[in-house]
Design an enzyme around this catalytic site. Structure first.
Site, short mmCIF file in Angstrom:
data_model
loop_
_atom_site.label_atom_id
_atom_site.label_comp_id
_atom_site.label_asym_id
_atom_site.label_seq_id
_atom_site.Cartn_x
_atom_site.Cartn_y
_atom_site.Cartn_z
N SER A 141 0.84 -1.19 0.00
CA SER A 141 0.00 0.00 0.00
C SER A 141 0.89 1.25 0.00
O SER A 141 1.76 1.38 -0.86
CB SER A 141 -0.95 -0.05 1.20
N ARG A 197 -11.44 6.26 9.67
CA ARG A 197 -10.90 4.91 9.71
C ARG A 197 -11.91 3.90 9.15
O ARG A 197 -11.55 2.97 8.44
CB ARG A 197 -10.54 4.55 11.14
N ASP A 246 -8.37 -6.87 -4.84
CA ASP A 246 -8.03 -5.54 -4.31
C ASP A 246 -8.59 -4.49 -5.26
O ASP A 246 -8.12 -4.34 -6.37
CB ASP A 246 -6.51 -5.43 -4.20
N HIS A 253 -7.79 -5.53 -0.48
CA HIS A 253 -6.50 -4.86 -0.27
C HIS A 253 -5.80 -5.38 0.99
O HIS A 253 -4.57 -5.50 1.03
CB HIS A 253 -6.75 -3.36 -0.17
N ASP A 254 -6.59 -5.65 2.01
CA ASP A 254 -6.07 -6.15 3.29
C ASP A 254 -5.24 -7.42 3.16
O ASP A 254 -4.50 -7.75 4.10
CB ASP A 254 -7.24 -6.45 4.24
#
Lengths: 388, 388
Positions: A162, A232, A327, A360-361
């Site tokens: 990232s 967040r 992602d 993405h995680d």
């Protein structure tokens, strides 16, 4: 419905391992930041020939506590699954370094750290909103000063996902002679309009929180917990694929009868609220604004006359570019652009798209293909390095 | 950075065309909402045989002002490109009706409308957060009462996009004998985990605004403008594809030098801020909470024992299901699920995926393929209807 703001528990209350550079750093915006402080952690041992150093670059809300208990939250390090004895980035073999990014809130120079004047004299107050804007390139320059201070002439590898991947690309572009190999994961050479827009949501939410006080919350003894939590939560959704969200939480009603206005009616909501509220315990709102801006500014091609290939011209660095199929924040197409530019520059590059439905995680999670790819690439690179 | 909250200018300050149902409506949650008010607009003329009525169902932040100047904003109607004389939904030919949804803020019973007790007696205050939770099915039942009041035994068609499409599906499932054809556009038979999560961001932002006052902002003469704007901004990003965002705004710096902390540094940001701030002039925060919840509750299969096919068993309704290739909020896969269920129910169904790079918003925009599809389907359906 209203939650009390938790007591401030920011990183600057913790004693971090820090290097101070009295000469400071001239930032891309023109400001001389003086002195420069870089907080960092290391794992493993530097060998005699100083040839086994790996720099890990952390993402937006990460920090230098890669592979040990976090001093604020008490949770495991954010990449213990990847970094440690016998792990893909094996600390029995490699000397691993990770620095808190410039602009961060875990000990490196950033909005919560003490403000200094042009001569480097402390001003008895935090920088807050007066902290100058920084770029990914500034972050990398600060890391390079640390690496030099640690007596490492050339990193064996620079690795990050990232925003960490943006730093990896910048390292290769800025210091090609000081990096042997590079692993940019789930990243891009420039920040997309959609990603900028999601960041803007988070920034607006922070600005909208009355406890933000125009960024002067430190004067008021408050933290903009609600705004930071919304920021967040927004980011967190973008880190997950629909499949990951649905698998974890689905549409199942968490408890009780349908059709009430309970805030946590759907499980996904209580999850996100939890994510948002633990985050505010460890992260500074002005740092969040500073670092998201740095990501938004990032455009490696623009730094090189509009050509991404030019950024890597004649690079000796060996690359392993990694993306994840689900992602959608940093999609595979973004990684392919990097690979195309590297190919155009005749670089040595491997590209792996890992099939995963974790979004993405995935770069932070248990992805055996990711571990195999990283350890395999490092093994091959080490053989190449030792052959000279 | 702080913007003053604009003066309240909500829909209930405007005189809307309204039908009142003294008997009220029993909601899915069990509450008897009494009386029920349904605000609506019509375009064109109902023919002798009452066979040319088309109901338009609006989306989350839409309203009944489909094809005329909006009484609050002064802007053109939200679907003038689709509805009007000579348009695909031709008001020279069809009698078009659109009602403000139950829970809305443009004259139908909703949080800003006057609270009543169980006997229907006015309480001298708005419902606010005391307004009962509603479902998409409740919205459709309210519309059906209006259609009956208007003396229309059977609608020629029910048409809507996004949440409007959910209502279209619910109409067909609930009143198959009162609908000849149905055009659900860019929609889904259930709300995904990701979409629920994005709604939760918006709701949290509203709750975090100090002017929200736990939903009692009407007592304080405030509106939670910042929170509502953040909610709208979040939603707006999900309505656009990356291509649409990039084409409109790109990463170009709007004005001035790079590397400042101006709030509108990137064009996408100033655009989103503008979208957010005009929205708060016309929309009520409690309505936003109520309607997003209704969407989150929506699960047509769950209403029919877990089987979407069962929802449409032996349906006589003719369907035209439409999706857009770049819509990631209600992706084509969601429409395919609807089509599969309709096929399983042996329904008469056409399915069109329109190639567009405009994202979810495409259903509101100049998409010639959409216009051709809608007008062609309506023409065919009219021939079929007249043949008997």
């Amino acid at each position: 419905m209203q939650r009390a703001a938790p007591a401030p528990a920011l990183g600057d209350a913790v004693a971090h391992q820090t290097e101070t550079f009295a000469e400071g750093l001239r930032l891309d915006c023109g400001t001389l930041l003086r002195p420069l402080k870089v907080a960092y952690r290391t794992y493993g041992r530097l060998n005699e020939s100083r040839s086994n150093a790996i720099l890990i670059c952390h993402a937006l809300t990460g920090d230098q506590y890669v592979a040990e208990r976090h001093p604020v939250t008490g949770k495991p390090g954010w990449w213990e699954i990847m970094v440690g004895p016998g792990r893909p980035i094996d600390t029995n073999r490699f000397f691993v370094i990770c620095a808190n990014v410039l602009g961060g809130c875990m000990g490196s120079s950033g909005p919560p750290s003490e403000m200094t004047d042009a001569e480097g004299r402390p001003q008895g107050r935090p920088w807050g909103t007066a902290f100058p804007p920084v770029t990914i390139r500034d972050m990398v320059r600060a890391q390079a000063m640390l690496i030099e201070r640690l007596g490492i002439p050339k990193l064996f590898s620079v690795i990050g996902g990232s925003m960490g991947g943006m730093q990896v690309l910048e390292w290769a572009a800025l210091f090609p002679g000081r990096v042997f190999s590079a692993i940019p994961i789930a990243t891009a050479a420039w920040h997309s309009a959609q990603n900028i827009a999601f960041h803007e949501i988070g920034r607006q939410a922070i600005h909208a929180d009355p406890n933000f006080h125009g960024g002067e919350y430190w004067r008021h003894g408050t933290i903009p917990a609600r705004g930071l939590a919304v920021a967040r939560m927004t980011a967190h959704i973008t880190y997950l694929s629909e499949q990951a969200l649905a698998r974890k939480f689905g549409r199942r009603l968490r408890t009780g009868p349908m059709l009430t206005f309970d805030n946590d009616l759907f499980e996904v909501e209580s999850y996100l609220q939890h994510q948002g509220s633990t985050f505010v315990q460890r992260f500074d709102a002005n740092s969040y604004l500073t670092i998201t801006r740095a990501m938004d500014f990032f455009d490696l091609a623009a730094e090189h006359g509009g050509s991404l290939g030019e950024a890597f011209r004649a690079t000796p660095v060996r690359f392993c570019v990694i993306s994840f199929s689900s992602d959608w924040l940093f999609p595979t197409a973004m990684s392919r652009e990097i690979v195309r530019a590297l190919n155009a520059a005749a670089a040595n590059v491997s590209f792996v798209e890992i099939t995963s439905d974790k979004g993405h995680d995935a770069f932070l999670l248990d992805e055996p293909d990711l571990f195999r790819t990283v350890s395999g690439f490092l093994k091959g690179a080490a053989e190449r390095w030792s052959r000279g």
